[in-house]
Scaffold this motif. Structure first.
Motif, PDB file in Angstrom:
ATOM      1  N   LYS A  82       0.848  -1.179   0.000  1.00  0.00           N
ATOM      2  CA  LYS A  82       0.000   0.000   0.000  1.00  0.00           C
ATOM      3  C   LYS A  82       0.887   1.232   0.000  1.00  0.00           C
ATOM      4  O   LYS A  82       1.888   1.297   0.724  1.00  0.00           O
ATOM      5  N   ILE A  83       0.521   2.214  -0.796  1.00  0.00           N
ATOM      6  CA  ILE A  83       1.314   3.438  -0.879  1.00  0.00           C
ATOM      7  C   ILE A  83       0.382   4.638  -0.871  1.00  0.00           C
ATOM      8  O   ILE A  83      -0.817   4.524  -1.142  1.00  0.00           O
ATOM      9  N   ALA A  84       0.939   5.787  -0.556  1.00  0.00           N
ATOM     10  CA  ALA A  84       0.209   7.057  -0.625  1.00  0.00           C
ATOM     11  C   ALA A  84       0.801   7.876  -1.764  1.00  0.00           C
ATOM     12  O   ALA A  84       2.018   8.059  -1.841  1.00  0.00           O
ATOM     13  N   LEU A  85      -0.057   8.337  -2.656  1.00  0.00           N
ATOM     14  CA  LEU A  85       0.398   9.119  -3.803  1.00  0.00           C
ATOM     15  C   LEU A  85       0.150  10.599  -3.569  1.00  0.00           C
ATOM     16  O   LEU A  85      -0.877  10.984  -2.996  1.00  0.00           O
ATOM     17  N   PRO A  86       1.060  11.441  -4.025  1.00  0.00           N
ATOM     18  CA  PRO A  86       0.833  12.888  -3.907  1.00  0.00           C
ATOM     19  C   PRO A  86      -0.268  13.341  -4.848  1.00  0.00           C
ATOM     20  O   PRO A  86      -0.540  12.699  -5.870  1.00  0.00           O
ATOM     21  N   THR A  87      -0.911  14.436  -4.504  1.00  0.00           N
ATOM     22  CA  THR A  87      -1.909  15.020  -5.398  1.00  0.00           C
ATOM     23  C   THR A  87      -1.216  15.562  -6.649  1.00  0.00           C
ATOM     24  O   THR A  87      -0.169  16.199  -6.559  1.00  0.00           O
ATOM     25  N   THR A 128      -6.530  13.154  -7.168  1.00  0.00           N
ATOM     26  CA  THR A 128      -6.217  12.471  -5.915  1.00  0.00           C
ATOM     27  C   THR A 128      -6.541  10.989  -6.082  1.00  0.00           C
ATOM     28  O   THR A 128      -7.607  10.632  -6.584  1.00  0.00           O
ATOM     29  N   VAL A 129      -5.617  10.143  -5.667  1.00  0.00           N
ATOM     30  CA  VAL A 129      -5.770   8.688  -5.790  1.00  0.00           C
ATOM     31  C   VAL A 129      -5.831   8.085  -4.395  1.00  0.00           C
ATOM     32  O   VAL A 129      -4.981   8.369  -3.554  1.00  0.00           O
ATOM     33  N   GLU A 130      -6.843   7.262  -4.155  1.00  0.00           N
ATOM     34  CA  GLU A 130      -7.002   6.621  -2.849  1.00  0.00           C
ATOM     35  C   GLU A 130      -7.003   5.109  -2.994  1.00  0.00           C
ATOM     36  O   GLU A 130      -7.358   4.571  -4.045  1.00  0.00           O
ATOM     37  N   GLY A 131      -6.596   4.440  -1.919  1.00  0.00           N
ATOM     38  CA  GLY A 131      -6.525   2.983  -1.939  1.00  0.00           C
ATOM     39  C   GLY A 131      -5.468   2.469  -2.894  1.00  0.00           C
ATOM     40  O   GLY A 131      -5.643   1.409  -3.509  1.00  0.00           O
ATOM     41  N   ALA A 132      -4.355   3.193  -3.012  1.00  0.00           N
ATOM     42  CA  ALA A 132      -3.324   2.837  -3.990  1.00  0.00           C
ATOM     43  C   ALA A 132      -2.518   1.624  -3.534  1.00  0.00           C
ATOM     44  O   ALA A 132      -2.108   1.522  -2.375  1.00  0.00           O
ATOM     45  N   ILE A 133      -2.292   0.718  -4.468  1.00  0.00           N
ATOM     46  CA  ILE A 133      -1.477  -0.480  -4.235  1.00  0.00           C
ATOM     47  C   ILE A 133      -0.455  -0.579  -5.355  1.00  0.00           C
ATOM     48  O   ILE A 133      -0.804  -0.502  -6.541  1.00  0.00           O
ATOM     49  N   LYS A 134       0.805  -0.752  -4.980  1.00  0.00           N
ATOM     50  CA  LYS A 134       1.876  -0.866  -5.963  1.00  0.00           C
ATOM     51  C   LYS A 134       2.286  -2.322  -6.134  1.00  0.00           C
ATOM     52  O   LYS A 134       2.544  -3.024  -5.168  1.00  0.00           O
ATOM     53  N   GLU A 135       2.308  -2.770  -7.399  1.00  0.00           N
ATOM     54  CA  GLU A 135       2.831  -4.091  -7.740  1.00  0.00           C
ATOM     55  C   GLU A 135       4.194  -3.872  -8.393  1.00  0.00           C
ATOM     56  O   GLU A 135       4.305  -3.120  -9.360  1.00  0.00           O
ATOM     57  N   VAL A 167       7.994  -3.888 -21.715  1.00  0.00           N
ATOM     58  CA  VAL A 167       7.384  -4.770 -20.724  1.00  0.00           C
ATOM     59  C   VAL A 167       7.061  -3.920 -19.499  1.00  0.00           C
ATOM     60  O   VAL A 167       7.795  -2.986 -19.157  1.00  0.00           O
ATOM     61  N   ILE A 168       5.943  -4.216 -18.876  1.00  0.00           N
ATOM     62  CA  ILE A 168       5.542  -3.475 -17.679  1.00  0.00           C
ATOM     63  C   ILE A 168       6.275  -4.052 -16.472  1.00  0.00           C
ATOM     64  O   ILE A 168       6.158  -5.239 -16.167  1.00  0.00           O
ATOM     65  N   GLN A 169       7.038  -3.201 -15.800  1.00  0.00           N
ATOM     66  CA  GLN A 169       7.803  -3.627 -14.633  1.00  0.00           C
ATOM     67  C   GLN A 169       7.004  -3.454 -13.348  1.00  0.00           C
ATOM     68  O   GLN A 169       7.052  -4.307 -12.455  1.00  0.00           O
ATOM     69  N   SER A 170       6.284  -2.360 -13.237  1.00  0.00           N
ATOM     70  CA  SER A 170       5.501  -2.076 -12.034  1.00  0.00           C
ATOM     71  C   SER A 170       4.179  -1.443 -12.433  1.00  0.00           C
ATOM     72  O   SER A 170       4.045  -0.888 -13.524  1.00  0.00           O
ATOM     73  N   ALA A 171       3.208  -1.531 -11.551  1.00  0.00           N
ATOM     74  CA  ALA A 171       1.905  -0.921 -11.803  1.00  0.00           C
ATOM     75  C   ALA A 171       1.316  -0.455 -10.480  1.00  0.00           C
ATOM     76  O   ALA A 171       1.649  -0.981  -9.412  1.00  0.00           O
ATOM     77  N   ILE A 172       0.449   0.541 -10.563  1.00  0.00           N
ATOM     78  CA  ILE A 172      -0.244   1.045  -9.379  1.00  0.00           C
ATOM     79  C   ILE A 172      -1.740   1.003  -9.646  1.00  0.00           C
ATOM     80  O   ILE A 172      -2.214   1.520 -10.663  1.00  0.00           O
ATOM     81  N   SER A 173      -2.460   0.367  -8.747  1.00  0.00           N
ATOM     82  CA  SER A 173      -3.921   0.309  -8.839  1.00  0.00           C
ATOM     83  C   SER A 173      -4.515   1.163  -7.731  1.00  0.00           C
ATOM     84  O   SER A 173      -3.830   1.581  -6.794  1.00  0.00           O
TER      85      SER A 173
END
Length: 265
Positions: A82-87, A128-135, A167-173
């Protein structure tokens, strides 16, 4: 063993078309959304939120169009956190920007934002992004997965003239995104009724006043919003299959590409 599977983005395209969205509709790009290198350098935003395109997804760019190639997601073990993203704040031309955001927040459904093009006026939009998860997959693991792919299937799919492979290395949902407009811009551009109408056309959208005006999209489950790509390079070997190396994406790459049939990013 590596196994070829159909990209989820191909399945999403079938849903996208079945909803009646015109094939010629232009989807948002990082540049049209004004969200280049967000949330960090080298990251790009998908054209619409998606369940597909996880780390390990392979795609190509040819003639400015994104084309799905294959999927090595089963060969990588992404770590999640879980991560917090800046506005993020985007200030660009009025009509094109609002139409791009309208298409993105409705996930590409046939909801016509209908904001007229106007290159002389600019509008500010905060994301603003909430509930962010980084893979995330390590570069070493991803490199090994693509090398295994080449060793198993050969390099014909990753070695075509005129195409660049990624190729996709990482993604954020995320589970919720909010686009915020200032009172000044809403009044100046007469946006309140038009944004409210956009929300009324999509039951997943909420439009509310909160120190400005907010257009909120909640998702039933996390949807991928952003991705970190790497370029796939194949180096000739004296014998056997080419050697795979992965490189950072140049700053000017993947800014204005449009999905082709079978791709939604």
């Amino acid at each position: 063993m590596l196994k070829k599977i159909i990209s989820l983005s191909s399945l999403l395209l079938l849903l996208f078309v079945s909803t009646g969205c015109p094939a010629q509709q232009k989807l948002p790009t990082p540049d049209s959304l004004g969200l280049v290198d967000y949330p960090a350098k080298g990251w790009r935003i998908f054209s619409v939120p998606t369940e597909g395109d996880a780390p390990g997804s392979i795609f190509a760019i040819k003639d400015g169009a994104i084309q799905p190639v294959d999927d090595a997601t089963a060969q990588v073990n992404a770590t999640t956190s879980k991560i917090a993203l800046p506005t993020a704040k985007s200030v660009r031309n009025y009509g094109a920007r609002l139409n791009a955001f309208g298409t993105f927040i409705t996930s590409g459904l046939p909801v016509e934002a209908g904001f007229e093009a106007d290159g002389t006026r600019r509008v500010a939009i905060e994301l603003t992004v909430e509930g962010a998860i980084k893979e995330q997959v390590t570069r070493t693991q991803l490199n090994a997965a693509i090398q295994e792919y080449v060793n198993t299937f050969g390099d014909s799919l990753l070695n075509r003239d005129g195409e660049t492979f990624y190729v996709i290395q990482s993604a954020i949902s995320a589970t919720q995104i909010t686009f915020k407009f200032s009172d000044v811009d809403v009044t100046r551009f007469n946006l309140e009724s038009r944004l409210a109408a956009l929300a009324n056309a999509d039951t997943n959208l909420t439009f509310q006043k909160n120190d400005g005006f907010e257009l909120i999209r909640k998702f039933d489950k996390p949807m991928r919003m952003f991705y970190q790509p790497a370029i796939i390079n194949l180096l000739p070997a004296l014998s056997g299959n080419p050697k795979v190396t992965l490189n950072e994406v140049p700053a000017e790459s993947l800014l204005n590409v449009q999905p082709s049939d079978g791709a939604l990013h």
